[in-house]
Design an enzyme around this catalytic site. Sequence first.
Site, PDB file in Angstrom:
ATOM      1  N   ARG A 108       0.881  -1.178   0.000  1.00 54.95           N
ATOM      2  CA  ARG A 108       0.000   0.000   0.000  1.00 54.95           C
ATOM      3  C   ARG A 108       0.913   1.220   0.000  1.00 54.95           C
ATOM      4  O   ARG A 108       1.699   1.406   0.933  1.00 54.95           O
ATOM      5  CB  ARG A 108      -0.908   0.011   1.230  1.00 54.95           C
ATOM      6  CG  ARG A 108      -1.575   1.363   1.431  1.00 54.95           C
ATOM      7  CD  ARG A 108      -2.651   1.354   2.468  1.00 54.95           C
ATOM      8  NE  ARG A 108      -3.825   0.620   2.010  1.00 54.95           N
ATOM      9  CZ  ARG A 108      -5.017   0.688   2.583  1.00 54.95           C
ATOM     10  NH1 ARG A 108      -5.207   1.452   3.649  1.00 54.95           N
ATOM     11  NH2 ARG A 108      -6.030  -0.010   2.120  1.00 54.95           N
ATOM     12  N   HIS A 135      -7.685   0.861  -6.095  1.00 51.36           N
ATOM     13  CA  HIS A 135      -7.820  -0.032  -4.930  1.00 51.36           C
ATOM     14  C   HIS A 135      -8.512  -1.317  -5.405  1.00 51.36           C
ATOM     15  O   HIS A 135      -9.634  -1.625  -5.011  1.00 51.36           O
ATOM     16  CB  HIS A 135      -8.647   0.684  -3.854  1.00 51.36           C
ATOM     17  CG  HIS A 135      -8.546   0.062  -2.496  1.00 51.36           C
ATOM     18  ND1 HIS A 135      -7.737  -1.024  -2.211  1.00 51.36           N
ATOM     19  CD2 HIS A 135      -9.171   0.368  -1.317  1.00 51.36           C
ATOM     20  CE1 HIS A 135      -7.867  -1.350  -0.939  1.00 51.36           C
ATOM     21  NE2 HIS A 135      -8.729  -0.522  -0.382  1.00 51.36           N
ATOM     22  N   GLN A 138     -10.196  -4.025  -2.963  1.00 49.47           N
ATOM     23  CA  GLN A 138     -11.476  -3.585  -2.398  1.00 49.47           C
ATOM     24  C   GLN A 138     -12.626  -3.914  -3.347  1.00 49.47           C
ATOM     25  O   GLN A 138     -13.677  -4.422  -2.936  1.00 49.47           O
ATOM     26  CB  GLN A 138     -11.419  -2.066  -2.152  1.00 49.47           C
ATOM     27  CG  GLN A 138     -12.711  -1.504  -1.597  1.00 49.47           C
ATOM     28  CD  GLN A 138     -13.007  -2.007  -0.198  1.00 49.47           C
ATOM     29  OE1 GLN A 138     -12.160  -1.928   0.669  1.00 49.47           O
ATOM     30  NE2 GLN A 138     -14.205  -2.513   0.024  1.00 49.47           N
ATOM     31  N   ASP A 226     -17.518   6.998  -0.701  1.00 54.97           N
ATOM     32  CA  ASP A 226     -16.251   6.843   0.019  1.00 54.97           C
ATOM     33  C   ASP A 226     -15.933   8.196   0.643  1.00 54.97           C
ATOM     34  O   ASP A 226     -16.532   9.223   0.291  1.00 54.97           O
ATOM     35  CB  ASP A 226     -15.148   6.407  -0.969  1.00 54.97           C
ATOM     36  CG  ASP A 226     -13.821   6.064  -0.287  1.00 54.97           C
ATOM     37  OD1 ASP A 226     -13.797   5.921   0.948  1.00 54.97           O
ATOM     38  OD2 ASP A 226     -12.808   5.942  -1.011  1.00 54.97           O
ATOM     39  N   CYS A 266     -16.455   1.382   1.372  1.00 50.79           N
ATOM     40  CA  CYS A 266     -15.272   0.539   1.626  1.00 50.79           C
ATOM     41  C   CYS A 266     -14.740   0.706   3.041  1.00 50.79           C
ATOM     42  O   CYS A 266     -14.009  -0.158   3.528  1.00 50.79           O
ATOM     43  CB  CYS A 266     -14.194   0.836   0.600  1.00 50.79           C
ATOM     44  SG  CYS A 266     -13.514   2.506   0.690  1.00 50.79           S
ATOM     45  N   ARG A 294     -13.418  -9.008   2.539  1.00 53.24           N
ATOM     46  CA  ARG A 294     -12.044  -8.741   2.103  1.00 53.24           C
ATOM     47  C   ARG A 294     -11.190 -10.004   2.286  1.00 53.24           C
ATOM     48  O   ARG A 294     -10.352 -10.311   1.448  1.00 53.24           O
ATOM     49  CB  ARG A 294     -11.434  -7.581   2.911  1.00 53.24           C
ATOM     50  CG  ARG A 294     -12.081  -6.220   2.708  1.00 53.24           C
ATOM     51  CD  ARG A 294     -11.788  -5.628   1.351  1.00 53.24           C
ATOM     52  NE  ARG A 294     -10.364  -5.448   1.086  1.00 53.24           N
ATOM     53  CZ  ARG A 294      -9.634  -4.388   1.450  1.00 53.24           C
ATOM     54  NH1 ARG A 294     -10.216  -3.390   2.086  1.00 53.24           N
ATOM     55  NH2 ARG A 294      -8.347  -4.306   1.142  1.00 53.24           N
TER      56      ARG A 294
HETATM   57  N1  NVA Z   1     -10.220   6.595  -0.920  1.00 58.91           N
HETATM   58  C1  NVA Z   1      -9.731   6.168   0.360  1.00 58.91           C
HETATM   59  C2  NVA Z   1      -9.901   4.697   0.502  1.00 58.91           C
HETATM   60  C3  NVA Z   1      -9.475   4.142   1.832  1.00 58.91           C
HETATM   61  C4  NVA Z   1      -9.623   2.671   1.921  1.00 58.91           C
HETATM   62  C5  NVA Z   1      -8.271   6.587   0.518  1.00 58.91           C
HETATM   63  O1  NVA Z   1      -7.490   6.419  -0.405  1.00 58.91           O
HETATM   64  O2  NVA Z   1      -7.942   7.120   1.573  1.00 58.91           O
HETATM   65  N1   CP Z   2     -11.134  -0.302   2.848  1.00 56.92           N
HETATM   66  C1   CP Z   2      -9.837  -0.326   3.224  1.00 56.92           C
HETATM   67  O1   CP Z   2      -8.911  -0.574   2.425  1.00 56.92           O
HETATM   68  O2   CP Z   2      -9.655  -0.094   4.543  1.00 56.92           O
HETATM   69  P1   CP Z   2      -8.269   0.126   5.285  1.00 56.92           P
HETATM   70  O3   CP Z   2      -7.724   1.463   4.840  1.00 56.92           O
HETATM   71  O4   CP Z   2      -8.616   0.090   6.741  1.00 56.92           O
HETATM   72  O5   CP Z   2      -7.327  -0.974   4.882  1.00 56.92           O
END
Ligand code: NVA
Ligand code: CP
Length: 307
Positions: A108, A135, A138, A226, A266, A294
Site C-alpha cells: 500500500r 484499490h 477492495q 467513500d 469501503c 475482504r
Molecule cells: N479513498 C480512500 C480509501 C481508503 C480505503 C483513501 O485512499 O484514503
Molecule cells: N477499505 C480499506 O482498504 O480499509 P483500510 O484502509 O482500513 O485498509
Amino acid sequence: MNHFINISDLSKNELRSIIDSAKKRKSERGKKPNSQPDEDQPIQGKTMVMFFAKPSTRTRISFDLAVKQLGGSSIILNEDEIHYGKGDETIKDTAKVLSQYADILMIRTDSHKDINEFKKYLDIPIINGLTNMSHPCQIMSDILTFEESKGNIEGKTIAWLGDGNNVANSFIEAAIKFKFELKIGCPKKYGPDKKIVALAKKNNCKLFITEDPYEAAEGADCVMTDKWISMSDKGNKNKKKKALKKYQVNKKLMNVAKPDAIFMHCLPASREEEVTSEVMDGKQSVVWLQAFNRIHAQKSIIEWCVK
Ligand code: NVA
Ligand code: CP
C-alpha cells in the site's frame, strides 16, 4: 505467477474465476474460526510480505487472515521499518532482496508508479493494496458482497456518489470487465481519472457521469460512496468538502434508488459527511459484510497470484 495491480490487467474470465473461487472457499469453510486454516492449505510454507506506507485497518488484518487461512505466513511492515519506506534504498534493490525472502508481496503506497517499478525487479507476484490511483482488492470484495446480496452483477446498476477517487477508478475498470452500468454523481472538478474514463468509453462501458446526485442514484441496485478526503489528498480540504456536500448519501438520496437497493462503503467512513449514520447503520447497508469479505476475495487473489 501473476501480478494483481489493476482490475484492467485481468481478463473477464480471470476476474470471474477469482470471484467464483472466493464464493466456493467461503462456503466450504463454513463457520471455522478466522485463524483456522482451510483443509487443503494451498500456500503452506509460503510467506507474504506486506508493506504499508499509509494507515490501514481492513487491508492489513484481512490479508493477514487470508494468508493464515490458506496455510501460509505473513510479515507486516510499516513505512518507518524498512529502508525503502524511509527513502534509504531504491525500489530495485528492495525488490531484489524481497524476492529471495518472500513468495508474494503486497504494497500500500501513495504512488502507483512505485508498484510498476517494483514489478520490474521482482521475481515474485505483487498485489496492489491501494495507491493514489486505484484499490483493486477492495473492488473484488465489493463484487463478491454485491453478488451475495443481489446475484450476478452483470447488467445491474451501481451508483457512485461523491469523490471520483482511487476506489471509483477501480470501479470503472470493474464495470468494463463485469459489464454492469456505473452511474457516477460528482462535481466536475473531482471526477475520476480521465485515462480510465477514456478506457471505459473505448470499451463501450455503460459509464454515465453527472453532476446531479439524484440522477446518478435513480433506479440503482446499489449506492456507494467513500470518504471525501482520501489519504493521498493534498489540496484544500474545506473547499473539497464544500463542493461534495450535495453528494452526501442520506435517506432522501437512497429513496430514489431501487426500494431493495443496498448501500456500500469501503470504510473508513466520515459519518455525517459522505454518508449519514442513518444510512450506514440502516437495513440497506452491507458495509460490515464488505469488510468481512475482504478476507475471502483476497484469498482468491493470492491463490491466483501464486499459480
Ligand atoms: N479513498 C480512500 C480509501 C481508503 C480505503 C483513501 O485512499 O484514503
Ligand atoms: N477499505 C480499506 O482498504 O480499509 P483500510 O484502509 O482500513 O485498509
